[in-house]
Design an enzyme around this catalytic site. Structure first.
Site, mmCIF file in Angstrom:
data_model
loop_
_atom_site.group_PDB
_atom_site.id
_atom_site.type_symbol
_atom_site.label_atom_id
_atom_site.label_comp_id
_atom_site.label_asym_id
_atom_site.label_seq_id
_atom_site.Cartn_x
_atom_site.Cartn_y
_atom_site.Cartn_z
ATOM 1 N N HIS A 161 0.858 -1.188 -0.190
ATOM 2 C CA HIS A 161 0.072 0.104 -0.025
ATOM 3 C C HIS A 161 0.843 1.365 0.065
ATOM 4 O O HIS A 161 0.550 2.295 0.420
ATOM 5 C CB HIS A 161 -0.939 -0.021 1.234
ATOM 6 C CG HIS A 161 -1.689 -1.332 1.290
ATOM 7 N ND1 HIS A 161 -2.931 -1.551 0.853
ATOM 8 C CD2 HIS A 161 -1.262 -2.223 2.319
ATOM 9 C CE1 HIS A 161 -3.289 -2.749 1.264
ATOM 10 N NE2 HIS A 161 -2.308 -3.368 2.251
ATOM 11 N N SER A 282 15.747 20.453 -17.831
ATOM 12 C CA SER A 282 14.717 21.483 -18.325
ATOM 13 C C SER A 282 15.156 22.683 -18.807
ATOM 14 O O SER A 282 16.509 23.364 -18.513
ATOM 15 C CB SER A 282 13.999 21.915 -16.932
ATOM 16 O OG SER A 282 13.246 23.019 -17.120
ATOM 17 N N LYS A 288 16.820 21.029 -12.640
ATOM 18 C CA LYS A 288 16.353 19.756 -12.998
ATOM 19 C C LYS A 288 16.906 18.516 -13.780
ATOM 20 O O LYS A 288 17.909 19.007 -14.590
ATOM 21 C CB LYS A 288 15.226 20.086 -13.841
ATOM 22 C CG LYS A 288 13.969 20.927 -13.417
ATOM 23 C CD LYS A 288 12.983 20.186 -12.168
ATOM 24 C CE LYS A 288 12.230 18.844 -12.719
ATOM 25 N NZ LYS A 288 11.224 19.285 -13.063
ATOM 26 N N GLU A 295 10.024 7.600 -17.979
ATOM 27 C CA GLU A 295 8.599 8.064 -18.213
ATOM 28 C C GLU A 295 8.330 7.665 -19.467
ATOM 29 O O GLU A 295 7.160 7.142 -19.784
ATOM 30 C CB GLU A 295 8.701 9.513 -18.023
ATOM 31 C CG GLU A 295 8.879 10.255 -16.578
ATOM 32 C CD GLU A 295 9.084 11.594 -16.497
ATOM 33 O OE1 GLU A 295 8.485 12.414 -15.975
ATOM 34 O OE2 GLU A 295 9.980 12.137 -17.429
#
Ligand code: ARG
Length: 463
Positions: A161, A282, A288, A295
């Site tokens: 969980h 970025s 970043k 992804e």
């Protein structure tokens, strides 16, 4: 007959030509040129059979083989002239062959239909590509085994969980994925087995008016068996579905893995660092470092699911036997083959360069009461019934939370207030590093059990 259709290999019975939109809808050469190797292999073997049957002379057979070899070279070098008006790869090759060698080329299609031809090409293609994907998948599994062996003793929290549950070995966590991928390899092999039946020799649907030697075709094209019903042979693409299902499932596994890598590389978790080679910056935020490869693999899983559903939907309403809808099997298949291969390469690159932050992982295990189950089991061994020990262990967690303390700061006196059975041996029990070693069941996270599963999987994969 119009000029346009007179040029078509099927043009004989037509009075007027097909319209521009029909041609654009019909053509598959824009994507099925990928099948050229399999198509040429199939045609050579078919010609060999016709030669044995006396339908092609030795000279004609040899002209066909030479002609096809020449075409294969041209396609490989990029100089072959593909024509949309010739619809697909089969007719592009046959028409060019006939232009070059004359009558022998016109005899090649004796005892064959594009229906058994295309089914054969696609089956050969799935078999060929499965070998390449299988090799990449084995590389990925072996990499995970290697990472597990090299980092056998690193511990981190195991979650259920998304809440800290029990300490586990990092190697155990990696091996969980290795096992999933090993089942994907089995699914891949079974989809290649499903493709391994020969449709060629069945003609359009009913069989042909020649004594086609299908055993000769089978042997020379390397299929393990022949499809025993000509209508079945030309009408189904269930073997493609098997491949697309394999792709969807391995996509799920890669996507879940990527999700964890993304999470672990956040500053909040900080369990791993992905290398510069698989991350991007970025354009506006200089600090970043984004996990784009992970992804994208997670994102590409969507198209793997889509491709499976595309073909399921195409097939569901088709009456026997061949229907042109079946031409739509190719783009989903090609896309899944390409996507799975690309994602596997991405996974390998990402995992090879991943830095494992073992101290951060370890401190997370020490912070979050991950040994509360061990505490309960300790009491059971001192003869406290499990439900009662669970209750006691829970109250100790509650106490620690209220006092803002961790298990390890508790003294024996603190603990004795919850139960008189606590003795000094409790210290080791609360230590997460010892927790993994207490796991005794087969397949558990103790060092010996992880080493054993590594051993078993290594043999299974590499035999
Ligand atoms: N390009 C076609 C396909 O992929 C080849 C078979 C065509 N057969 C036919 N009867 N029109 O399905």
């Amino acid at each position: 007959m119009s000029d346009k259709n007179s040029k078509k290999l099927w043009g004989g019975r037509f009075k007027s030509g097909s319209s521009d939109v029909t041609e654009r809808l019909s053509q598959s050469i824009a994507f099925d040129s990928k099948l050229y190797r399999q198509d040429i292999r199939g045609s050579k073997v078919h010609a060999g059979m016709l030669n044995k049957m006396g339908i092609l002379s030795d000279g004609e057979y040899s002209d066909i083989v030479k002609g096809l070899d020449g075409i294969e070279k041209e396609i490989e070098s990029g100089s072959f002239d593909f024509q949309t008006s010739r619809e697909d790869i089969h007719m592009n090759i046959e028409a060019t062959l006939t232009e070059r060698i004359g009558d022998a080329g016109k005899r090649l299609h004796t005892g064959r239909s594009r229906n058994d031809q295309v089914a054969t090409d696609v089956r050969l293609y799935v078999k060929d590509e499965s070998v390449k994907i299988g090799a990449l998948l084995k590389d990925l599994i072996n990499l995970l085994i290697d990472i597990s062996e090299k980092n056998i003793d690193i511990i981190l929290p195991g979650y259920t969980h998304m809440q800290v549950a029990q300490p586990v070995r990092f190697s155990h966590h990696m091996m969980a994925y290795a096992w999933k991928f090993s089942r994907d390899l089995r699914r891949l092999r079974s989809s290649a087995d499903a493709a391994d039946f020969l449709p060629l020799g069945c003609g359009a649907l009913a069989g042909v008016n020649y004594k086609n030697d299908r055993e000769y075709l089978r042997e020379n094209l390397g299929f393990s068996d022949i499809i025993m019903n000509s209508m079945d042979a030309v009408s189904d693409r269930d073997f493609v579905l098997d491949f697309l299902y394999f792709s969807a499932v391995i996509g799920t596994h890669m996507s879940r893995f990527c999700e964890e890598l993304i999470l672990w590389s956040t500053s909040e978790f900080n369990f791993i660092r992905l290398s510069d080679s698989v991350t991007t910056g970025s354009s506006i935020m200089p600090q970043k470092k984004n996990p784009d490869v992970a992804e994208l693999i997670r994102g590409k899983t969507g198209r793997l699911y889509g491709n499976l559903f595309t073909l399921l939907t195409i097939l569901k309403g088709l009456p026997m036997t061949y229907n042109r809808d079946l031409q739509e099997d190719k783009e989903p298949l090609f896309d899944s083959i390409e996507t799975v291969g690309l994602c596997l390469e991405g996974m390998i690159e990402m995992l090879s360069g991943m830095e494992i932050k073992k101290d951060v992982m370890k401190s997370a295990v020490y912070r979050n009461f991950s040994t509360a189950t061990d505490l309960a089991d300790y009491l059971v061994k001192k003869n406290v019934p499990f439900r009662e020990s669970h209750e006691i262990s829970g109250s100790i967690v509650k106490f620690c939370e209220e006092e803002n303390r961790d298990f390890f700061t508790l003294t024996l006196e603190d603990l004795k207030r919850f139960s008189s059975v606590f003795e000094s041996d409790i210290t080791a029990i609360l230590d997460p590093a010892c927790s993994t070693e207490r796991k005794e069941s087969a397949g558990s996270t103790s060092q010996s059990q992880v080493l054993e599963q590594i051993d078993i999987l290594k043999k299974r994969i590499n035999d």
